[in-house]
Scaffold this motif. Structure first.
Motif, PDB file in Angstrom:
ATOM      1  N   MET A   1     -68.694  -4.182   1.482  1.00 18.87           N
ATOM      2  CA  MET A   1     -69.623  -3.853   2.567  1.00 18.87           C
ATOM      3  C   MET A   1     -69.459  -5.234   3.824  1.00 18.87           C
ATOM      4  N   LEU A   2     -69.906  -4.781   4.900  1.00 14.21           N
ATOM      5  CA  LEU A   2     -69.823  -5.717   5.977  1.00 14.21           C
ATOM      6  C   LEU A   2     -70.756  -6.611   5.824  1.00 14.21           C
ATOM      7  N   ILE A   3     -70.513  -8.053   6.311  1.00 13.89           N
ATOM      8  CA  ILE A   3     -71.682  -8.973   6.146  1.00 13.89           C
ATOM      9  C   ILE A   3     -72.837  -8.747   6.798  1.00 13.89           C
ATOM     10  N   GLU A   4     -72.470  -8.116   8.125  1.00 19.77           N
ATOM     11  CA  GLU A   4     -73.775  -7.806   8.950  1.00 19.77           C
ATOM     12  C   GLU A   4     -74.382  -6.670   8.414  1.00 19.77           C
ATOM     13  N   ARG A   6     -74.941  -6.113   4.962  1.00 18.13           N
ATOM     14  CA  ARG A   6     -75.398  -6.745   4.017  1.00 18.13           C
ATOM     15  C   ARG A   6     -76.570  -7.600   4.705  1.00 18.13           C
ATOM     16  N   ASN A   7     -76.783  -8.349   5.762  1.00 17.65           N
ATOM     17  CA  ASN A   7     -77.972  -8.788   6.303  1.00 17.65           C
ATOM     18  C   ASN A   7     -78.989  -7.937   6.594  1.00 17.65           C
ATOM     19  N   TYR A   8     -78.317  -6.891   7.297  1.00 18.47           N
ATOM     20  CA  TYR A   8     -79.312  -5.811   7.743  1.00 18.47           C
ATOM     21  C   TYR A   8     -80.257  -5.346   6.559  1.00 18.47           C
ATOM     22  N   LEU A   9     -79.361  -4.786   5.527  1.00 16.77           N
ATOM     23  CA  LEU A   9     -79.931  -4.402   4.356  1.00 16.77           C
ATOM     24  C   LEU A   9     -81.008  -5.257   3.713  1.00 16.77           C
ATOM     25  N   ARG A  10     -80.711  -6.583   3.718  1.00 15.95           N
ATOM     26  CA  ARG A  10     -81.377  -7.746   2.924  1.00 15.95           C
ATOM     27  C   ARG A  10     -82.881  -7.660   3.723  1.00 15.95           C
ATOM     28  N   LEU A  11     -82.648  -7.355   4.972  1.00 14.88           N
ATOM     29  CA  LEU A  11     -84.216  -7.446   5.788  1.00 14.88           C
ATOM     30  C   LEU A  11     -84.955  -5.908   5.719  1.00 14.88           C
TER      31      LEU A  11
END
Length: 613
Positions: A1-4, A6-11
Motif C-alpha cells: 500500500m502507498l504510504i499516503e 496508509r496515512n489517509y486510512l489511518r485517519l
C-alpha cells in the motif's frame, strides 16, 4: 500500500488497514503490466482466460471515453464507483462532475489491495471520497449512512469491464441499496406515524417503569443462561402447534414468550405463555390484550417496552416487567446512570425486539413458532384472533413471492418481508445463539435451521428448565434522583418558553426590516437569531421531550436551511428564514404547550410513587 494511502486510512478508515495488510495478492492471477502507451494497465488471468480491466493500449483515453458517455442525473449528489481497477476513470469523472462526492466499492479484496498500491487517494480532492465500502456484512450499514446523508440522490457507476466479471456482486449491491431505501422509507413512515406517540407513551408509562422490575437489572438472569426459549408468533402455522406447545408448557421444557396477537390464540387453546411481550406504540395495541383483561387472567406476566401504547398496560391484571426501548428519551433523561441501563432497539416487529431481549438475557437456543412472515392458504393469522383478515392472493398489488422453509414459492407482502430481513440481520449479528425455525409453510429465514416442533421436543428438550416466579423482582430506581431531574427539566421547560418568545421577537424585527438598507442591523439580528436558536436546540427539555416528537419537521428544516445558508440576497434570506424557521418555531411552541399537562401529571405520579415507597 502507498504510504499516503496508509496515512489517509489511518485517519478515515483505520479498520481497513489491517484488512488490506492481510490480503495476499496472487501475482499469477492479478498482473500490473505496461500498456502499449507506457502507463500501467491491469490484467486478470484465470485459467485459460485473460481479461484486461483497462485498455492494453491507452487506459487514459479509454477512461475519457467511458466518462464522456456517462450522464448523471442533475440531482445526483453521490456516486458509488463499482470497481476501480487502477482508478483512471476516477479523475476523469471528477473533472466532469467536480461537485459530487463518491464512495468506492471494489468487490475483490486482491483488486482493492492492488488499487491501493498503485493509486494515491490524495489525488482525490479532500472531502470528495466518503469511504471505501466494506466487502462484508456491514455493507448495509454503510449504505444506510450514505442514504441518510444523500437520500435518493445516489447513483452506481460500474466500470464496464466489471459488469461482466462481477455480475452477481453488482446485482447484490443494487439489492442492498433497494433494501436500505425501503428500510429508510419504513423509518420515515414510522417517524411520521409514531414520533409523538413514542414520547407521550414514555411519559405516561414512566410511573409503571418506576414501579415494575427492569428485565435486565432487577430480574435474576441466571434463570435464562444457556436455556432454550420459544418465540410464539401469530402466523397461521401456529394452528398446527397447540398440542406441542401445551406439552412444552406443562413439562416446563422451554420458556415460552408470546409476541403480538399470538397471546389470544394461546389463551383460546388454554396455553398460558411464560410471558407476553409487547412494544407497539399505537393506541390500537390495547386491542391485543382485551381478551386477557376481560377474563381477568392474572397469571401471565407481561414484558412491556417503555414506549408501548400506554393504554396497553393500563389495568393489566397480571405481573408486569419492563424493558427500556431505544425510542424512550424520557427514561434516558430522568433515570440515574441511564446510559448504563441496557435497552432494546426499536424494530418493525415485536418478534425482532423479543429476539434481541432473549439474546441479551442469555438464552442460547431460540425456536420460532408461527413465524410465517407470509400467507398460508390466504390466512394472515392463527385461529382465535378475531381481527385477523384473509387476503386475496389473486390481487397481486403489494404482494411478492419468496421461498418457504422447504424451498417452495409462497406469497408475502412488503411489511412481512421487511420484518424477515430485520430478523435475519439480528440473527446474523448474534452468532452465539442457535436459532431454529419450526414454522411449517413459513418464509425461509436466513441464519435459522428448519425443524418440526415435534422433533424439537423429542431431540432437543429433556429437562424441566423454567424457574417458578422468575419474573418476580423489585424495582430499585433512585426516586430522589428522578425528582431532582423532574425539577431540573421543569426549569428547562420554562427557559425554553423564554427562548421561543425571544426567537419570535427577533423574527418580527427581521421581517420589519426586510427591505431595509441597514445591513449592519440586519446582520446583527441574523447573528442573534443564530445564537438563540442554538440555545433552543441545546435546551434539555427540547432535546428530551420536544425534539423526538418533531423528527420529520427537524429533517425538513435541515434540508431547507442548506439553501438558506448560502443565499447572498438579504431580503430573500430573511423571507426564507421567516417562512421555514418561523414554521418550525411554531411547531416547537405547539408541542411545548401539548406536553405541559402530561409533564405536570408525571410530576404528581412520581410524588405518589415516592410516598408509597
Amino acid at each position: 500500500m502507498l504510504i499516503e494511502n496508509r496515512n489517509y486510512l489511518r485517519l478515515q478508515q483505520r479498520s481497513l488497514i489491517k484488512e488490506i495488510d492481510e490480503v495476499e495478492i496472487n501475482r499469477d492471477k492479478i498482473v500490473v503490466e505496461n500498456a502499449r502507451k507506457g502507463m500501467p494497465t491491469l490484467v486478470i488471468k484465470n485459467q485459460s482466460r485473460t481479461k484486461y480491466l483497462h485498455s492494453k493500449y491507452d487506459p487514459y483515453s479509454e477512461a475519457e471515453r467511458i466518462v464522456k458517455s456517462v450522464n448523471l442525473k442533475r440531482e445526483t449528489k453521490h456516486v458509488i464507483l463499482f470497481g476501480v481497477g487502477l482508478g483512471y476513470h476516477i479523475i476523469e469523472l471528477l473533472k466532469k462532475y467536480p461537485t459530487i462526492t463518491m464512495s468506492i466499492y471494489e468487490p475483490d479484496r486482491e483488486l482493492l489491495a492492488t488499487f491501493l498500491k498503485n493509486f494515491s487517494l490524495e489525488s482525490i480532492e479532500k472531502g470528495t471520497l466518503s469511504c471505501i465500502l466494506p466487502i462484508n456484512s456491514s455493507l448495509s450499514n454503510e449504505l444506510a449512512i450514505l442514504q441518510q446523508r444523500y437520500g435518493n440522490n445516489i447513483e452506481v457507476f460500474p466500470l464496464p469491464t466489471y459488469e461482466d466479471l462481477f455480475k452477481k456482486e453488482l446485482e447484490e449491491l443494487y439489492k442492498s441499496l433497494i433494501t436500505t431505501l425501503k428500510n429508510q422509507k419504513g423509518n420515515f413512515v414510522a417517524n411520521v406515524t409514531f414520533q409523538k406517540r413514542w414520547t407521550i407513551n414514555a411519559v405516561k408509562n414512566f410511573p409503571a417503569v418506576l414501579n415494575t422490575p427492569n428485565i435486565f437489572k432487577d430480574i435474576n438472569t441466571n434463570h435464562f443462561k444457556d436455556k432454550p426459549a420459544i418465540i410464539v408468533a401469530a402466523g397461521p402455522s401456529l394452528n398446527k402447534e397447540f398440542d406441542n406447545l401445551k406439552k412444552i408448557k406443562e413439562q416446563g421444557l422451554a420458556y415460552i414468550f408470546s409476541v403480538g396477537s399470538a397471546i389470544n390464540a394461546l389463551i383460546e387453546n388454554n396455553i398460558y405463555p411464560d410471558a407476553a411481550c409487547t412494544y407497539d406504540p399505537s393506541e390500537h395495541n390495547q386491542v391485543v390484550f382485551e381478551k386477557l383483561k376481560d377474563k381477568q387472567i392474572n397469571d401471565i406476566p407481561i414484558i412491556f417496552g417503555s414506549t408501548v401504547g400506554y393504554e396497553t398496560i393500563e389495568n393489566y391484571p397480571g405481573d408486569m416487567v419492563h424493558m427500556i426501548t431505544s425510542q424512550d428519551t424520557v427514561s434516558a433523561a430522568l433515570l440515574e446512570n441511564s446510559k448504563e441501563i441496557d435497552r432494546v432497539n426499536d424494530a418493525p416487529s415485536i418478534a425482532v425486539v423479543t429476539y434481541q431481549l432473549l439474546e441479551k438475557l442469555g438464552f442460547t437456543q431460540v425456536y420460532l413458532v408461527g413465524q410465517n412472515l407470509a400467507f398460508l392458504d390466504s390466512k394472515m393469522y392463527a385461529e382465535g384472533i378475531e381481527y385477523g383478515k384473509d387476503i386475496d392472493e389473486n390481487n397481486s398489488e403489494n404482494l411478492l413471492t419468496v421461498q418457504d422453509v422447504e424451498g417452495n414459492k409462497i406469497v408475502t407482502n412488503e411489511g412481512y418481508d421487511s420484518m424477515r430481513r430485520q430478523l435475519e440481520q439480528s440473527i446474523a449479528s448474534t452468532p452465539n445463539v442457535q436459532v431454529y425455525n419450526t414454522t411449517v409453510g413459513g418464509a425461509k429465514i436466513e441464519g435459522t435451521s428448519f425443524i418440526l416442533l415435534s422433533n424439537v421436543i423429542d431431540k432437543h428438550f429433556s429437562n424441566h428448565v423454567v424457574a417458578p416466579n422468575w419474573y418476580k423482582g423489585t424495582s430499585n430506581y433512585n426516586i430522589d434522583h428522578v425528582n431532582k431531574m423532574l425539577l431540573k427539566y421543569k426549569r428547562e421547560q420554562e427557559n425554553l418558553e423564554k427562548l421561543l418568545y425571544e426567537l419570535e421577537i427577533i423574527l418580527e424585527k427581521l421581517h420589519s426590516k426586510i427591505n431595509s438598507n441597514e445591513k449592519a442591523k440586519l446582520e446583527n439580528n441574523l447573528n442573534k437569531f443564530d445564537r438563540v436558536f442554538k440555545k433552543m436546540k441545546n435546551n434539555n427539555y427540547y432535546i428530551s421531550f420536544i425534539s423526538p416528537m418533531i423528527r420529520v419537521q427537524t429533517e425538513t428544516l435541515a434540508e431547507k436551511s442548506k439553501n438558506i445558508k448560502y443565499d447572498i440576497d438579504s431580503s430573500t434570506k430573511i423571507s426564507q428564514i421567516n417562512q421555514h424557521f418561523g414554521k418550525y418555531i411554531r411547531e416547537v411552541i405547539n408541542h411545548l404547550e401539548f406536553t405541559k399537562p402530561f409533564y405536570e401529571d408525571l410530576i404528581k405520579s412520581v410524588r405518589i410513587t415516592q410516598d408509597h415507597a
